[in-house]
Design an enzyme around this catalytic site. Structure first.
Site, PDB file in Angstrom:
ATOM      1  N   HIS A  67     -10.855 -45.097  -8.645  1.00  0.00           N
ATOM      2  CA  HIS A  67     -10.511 -44.122  -9.669  1.00  0.00           C
ATOM      3  C   HIS A  67     -10.265 -44.069 -10.924  1.00  0.00           C
ATOM      4  O   HIS A  67     -10.659 -43.729 -12.262  1.00  0.00           O
ATOM      5  CB  HIS A  67     -11.635 -43.112  -9.939  1.00  0.00           C
ATOM      6  CG  HIS A  67     -10.791 -41.839  -9.279  1.00  0.00           C
ATOM      7  ND1 HIS A  67     -10.053 -41.733  -8.185  1.00  0.00           N
ATOM      8  CD2 HIS A  67      -9.924 -40.609 -10.171  1.00  0.00           C
ATOM      9  CE1 HIS A  67      -8.795 -40.590  -8.618  1.00  0.00           C
ATOM     10  NE2 HIS A  67      -8.780 -39.740  -9.652  1.00  0.00           N
ATOM     11  N   LYS A  72      -1.336 -44.933  -5.946  1.00  0.00           N
ATOM     12  CA  LYS A  72      -0.160 -44.541  -5.919  1.00  0.00           C
ATOM     13  C   LYS A  72       0.637 -43.108  -4.863  1.00  0.00           C
ATOM     14  O   LYS A  72      -0.324 -42.371  -4.441  1.00  0.00           O
ATOM     15  CB  LYS A  72       0.406 -43.452  -7.320  1.00  0.00           C
ATOM     16  CG  LYS A  72       1.648 -42.807  -7.284  1.00  0.00           C
ATOM     17  CD  LYS A  72       2.348 -43.740  -8.431  1.00  0.00           C
ATOM     18  CE  LYS A  72       3.876 -43.543  -7.991  1.00  0.00           C
ATOM     19  NZ  LYS A  72       4.097 -43.840  -7.335  1.00  0.00           N
ATOM     20  N   LYS A  96      -4.304 -34.944  -5.039  1.00  0.00           N
ATOM     21  CA  LYS A  96      -2.648 -34.413  -5.533  1.00  0.00           C
ATOM     22  C   LYS A  96      -2.859 -34.837  -6.833  1.00  0.00           C
ATOM     23  O   LYS A  96      -2.321 -34.115  -7.679  1.00  0.00           O
ATOM     24  CB  LYS A  96      -2.063 -34.877  -4.567  1.00  0.00           C
ATOM     25  CG  LYS A  96       0.016 -34.204  -4.557  1.00  0.00           C
ATOM     26  CD  LYS A  96       0.319 -34.795  -4.129  1.00  0.00           C
ATOM     27  CE  LYS A  96       0.463 -34.859  -2.439  1.00  0.00           C
ATOM     28  NZ  LYS A  96       1.821 -35.783  -1.890  1.00  0.00           N
ATOM     29  N   LYS A 108      -0.961 -45.076  -0.033  1.00  0.00           N
ATOM     30  CA  LYS A 108      -0.016 -44.458   1.217  1.00  0.00           C
ATOM     31  C   LYS A 108       0.160 -45.624   1.569  1.00  0.00           C
ATOM     32  O   LYS A 108      -0.036 -46.667   2.282  1.00  0.00           O
ATOM     33  CB  LYS A 108      -0.256 -43.514   1.632  1.00  0.00           C
ATOM     34  CG  LYS A 108       1.275 -42.736   2.719  1.00  0.00           C
ATOM     35  CD  LYS A 108       1.039 -42.150   1.243  1.00  0.00           C
ATOM     36  CE  LYS A 108       2.196 -40.858   1.884  1.00  0.00           C
ATOM     37  NZ  LYS A 108       2.566 -40.019   1.383  1.00  0.00           N
ATOM     38  N   SER A 365       7.686 -39.118 -10.840  1.00  0.00           N
ATOM     39  CA  SER A 365       7.074 -40.142 -10.531  1.00  0.00           C
ATOM     40  C   SER A 365       6.351 -41.261 -11.739  1.00  0.00           C
ATOM     41  O   SER A 365       6.649 -42.941 -11.884  1.00  0.00           O
ATOM     42  CB  SER A 365       6.230 -41.362  -8.904  1.00  0.00           C
ATOM     43  OG  SER A 365       7.452 -40.870  -7.607  1.00  0.00           O
TER      44      SER A 365
HETATM   45  N1  GLU Z   1       5.790 -39.605  -1.345  1.00  0.00           N
HETATM   46  C1  GLU Z   1       5.994 -38.471  -2.451  1.00  0.00           C
HETATM   47  C2  GLU Z   1       3.964 -37.660  -1.885  1.00  0.00           C
HETATM   48  O1  GLU Z   1       3.721 -37.812  -0.393  1.00  0.00           O
HETATM   49  C3  GLU Z   1       5.516 -39.497  -2.841  1.00  0.00           C
HETATM   50  C4  GLU Z   1       4.704 -40.110  -4.087  1.00  0.00           C
HETATM   51  C5  GLU Z   1       5.212 -40.996  -4.831  1.00  0.00           C
HETATM   52  O2  GLU Z   1       5.999 -39.964  -5.680  1.00  0.00           O
HETATM   53  O3  GLU Z   1       4.218 -41.653  -5.679  1.00  0.00           O
HETATM   54  O4  GLU Z   1       3.922 -36.807  -2.608  1.00  0.00           O
END
Ligand code: GLU
Length: 474
Positions: A67, A72, A96, A108, A365
């Site tokens: 979306h 990320k 998140k 992920k 990030s």
């Molecule tokens: N692995 C981290 C998380 O679970 C960071 C993910 C990121 O920075 O893209 O939020």
């Protein structure tokens, strides 16, 4: 550290989502689309071990939602990796990012290995091959999908990823934005390493500064008199412990790792514990502390704030009845199961949910990705200007009043922002705003049972708005 869960991890996420969806106005089609994983890449590829044998590696990348693009989320190296887990973690990333207003969809990745069983050279080959597979399948790129560190990975792996990507995409000017969590020398941003731990600290501090929330829990406001237990001494747990004790003034009364847990009611010095672990190979037998029989015993200690900062499902229907903390701060992804949530509700424990509390990593990030796309370090343009301006203002003030400020105050007033100052301040703003937004949603509807449900409502509304405004592609 994990124990048997009643639902699969992805089902747990769906269950929490459904619980919250009732409090939103979206029709079932939009809700189904928000929940669904849009793309799942399952890879098998060979790696030649140092002894000459060939091993087949199992790996995944899941793109939960587009979306907003890019997708990320981190890449984890763990023996526990499976498709269900990566799907759940990708979904959590979508929610998140939405809550903290980071304009990305969730993704992920996971490689099913125990990194401790491989040489650095083998890990490099596994990571580089994974990256080239992602390039071939169009599952990586600054505008497509941007991985980051997660459990079992860090700056070193991100440097291998960016190098592999850039070499396969010669001339792509934004190539460094294909991954975040890189070393600063490879396009990383200052402040990324401690970001998740610092975000957890800012989030919990904001909750603890809310008088009505604290009085409901029978606690005073502020962090200074609080006792804290932390499970996991990796990047997230370590930095949490540092910030809670050094900035918050809280007492870290127990720390847990694979090999066991230690407790000291007078407080533990986390750096000394880390040094002891480095020397002896274990946190156990730390001078002045008591060993606990099982690492999970730390989760059941009496304390104000319990921070699970390791893996998912560590607090579940079995052990949640024995949790004595007043606040559980989910620094890990998915540490408490839906059954644990029900028990917390009955016991009056406030669970501050992962999907926003540990968003510090992805927030910074985002700052790193923006830095990569703008090709300039934060602070470079304004630092000197601000310092000169502050100097002028201070000179005027001192001339007009005939008084001089102290050397200490002078240093603070004159300081123009460095990259790390701006990153920390952007993170602080993000976490405070998100905490207040979720609390407002929770307060606005008495039927919403807990903070996790309020966070999901917040996320569903934001993602739902995006989908509704985009319409459905014909
Ligand atoms: N692995 C981290 C998380 O679970 C960071 C993910 C990121 O920075 O893209 O939020």
């Amino acid at each position: 550290m994990s124990s048997q869960n009643e639902y699969s991890f992805f089902q747990s996420v769906e269950k929490s989502f459904d619980k919250a969806a009732k409090f939103t106005k979206w029709d079932s089609g939009i809700l189904e689309q928000i929940k669904a994983c849009n793309g799942i890449l399952r890879l098998r590829y060979p790696v030649k071990r140092d002894d000459g044998s060939i091993e087949v590696i199992e790996a995944y990348r899941v793109q939960h939602s587009q979306h907003k693009t890019p997708c990320k989320g981190g890449i984890r190296f763990s023996e526990e990796v499976n498709q269900d887990e990566v799907m759940a973690l990708a979904a959590l990333m979508t929610y998140k990012c939405a809550i903290v207003n980071v304009p990305f969809g969730g993704g992920k990745g996971g490689i099913k290995i125990n990194p401790k069983e491989y040489s650095v050279y083998e890990l490099e080959k596994i990571t580089r091959r994974y990256t080239s597979e992602l390039v071939k399948k169009n599952f990586i790129g600054p505008g497509i999908d941007v991985p980051a560190p997660d459990y079992g990975t860090g700056e070193r792996e991100m440097a291998w990823i960016v190098d592999t990507y850039a070499s396969l995409k010669p001339g792509e000017i934004d190539a460094t934005g294909c991954v975040t969590g890189k070393p600063v020398s490879q396009g990383g941003v200052r402040g990324r390493k401690e970001a998740t731990g610092l975000g957890v600290f800012f989030g919990i501090r904001e909750v603890c500064n809310m008088p009505e929330v604290m009085s409901d829990l029978g606690l005073t406001t502020g962090l200074a008199d609080k006792t804290v237990v932390i499970q996991g001494l990796g990047n997230v747990g370590y930095h949490c412990a540092k910030f809670f004790s050094e900035i918050g003034g809280s007492k870290i009364i127990a720390l847990a790792e694979y090999e066991g847990a230690i407790t000291n009611p007078n407080g533990l010095d986390v750096d000394a514990v880390v040094a002891h672990r480095k020397k002896t190979g274990s946190i156990l037998n730390f001078p002045g502390a008591t060993n606990l029989a099982k690492n999970t015993d730390a989760l059941e200690l009496q304390c104000d704030i319990l921070i699970p900062a390791a893996l998912e499902n560590v607090i579940n229907g079995e052990n949640a009845p024995r949790v004595q903390a007043k606040i559980v701060g989910e620094a890990a992804n998915g540490p408490c199961t839906p059954e644990a949530d029900e028990i917390f509700l009955k016991k009056g424990i406030l669970c501050v949910p992962d999907m926003y509390l540990n968003a510090g990593g992805v927030t910074v990030s985002y700052f790193e990705w923006l830095k990569n796309l703008s090709h300039v370090r934060y602070g470079r343009m304004e630092k000197r200007f601000t310092e000169n301006l502050n100097m002028n203002i201070l000179d005027q003030m001192e001339n007009l009043t005939g008084k001089n400020v102290s050397d200490k105050a002078r240093k603070v007033i004159l300081h123009g922002p460095d990259e790390v100052d701006l990153v920390h301040s952007g993170l602080e703003e993000t976490m405070i705003t998100a905490t207040r937004e979720i609390m407002d949603i929770w307060k606005s509807n008495k039927e919403i049972p807990d903070m996790r449900t309020a966070a999901y409502v917040c996320a569903i509304n934001k993602v739902g708005t995006s989908y509704a405004e985009l319409g459905i592609f014909p």
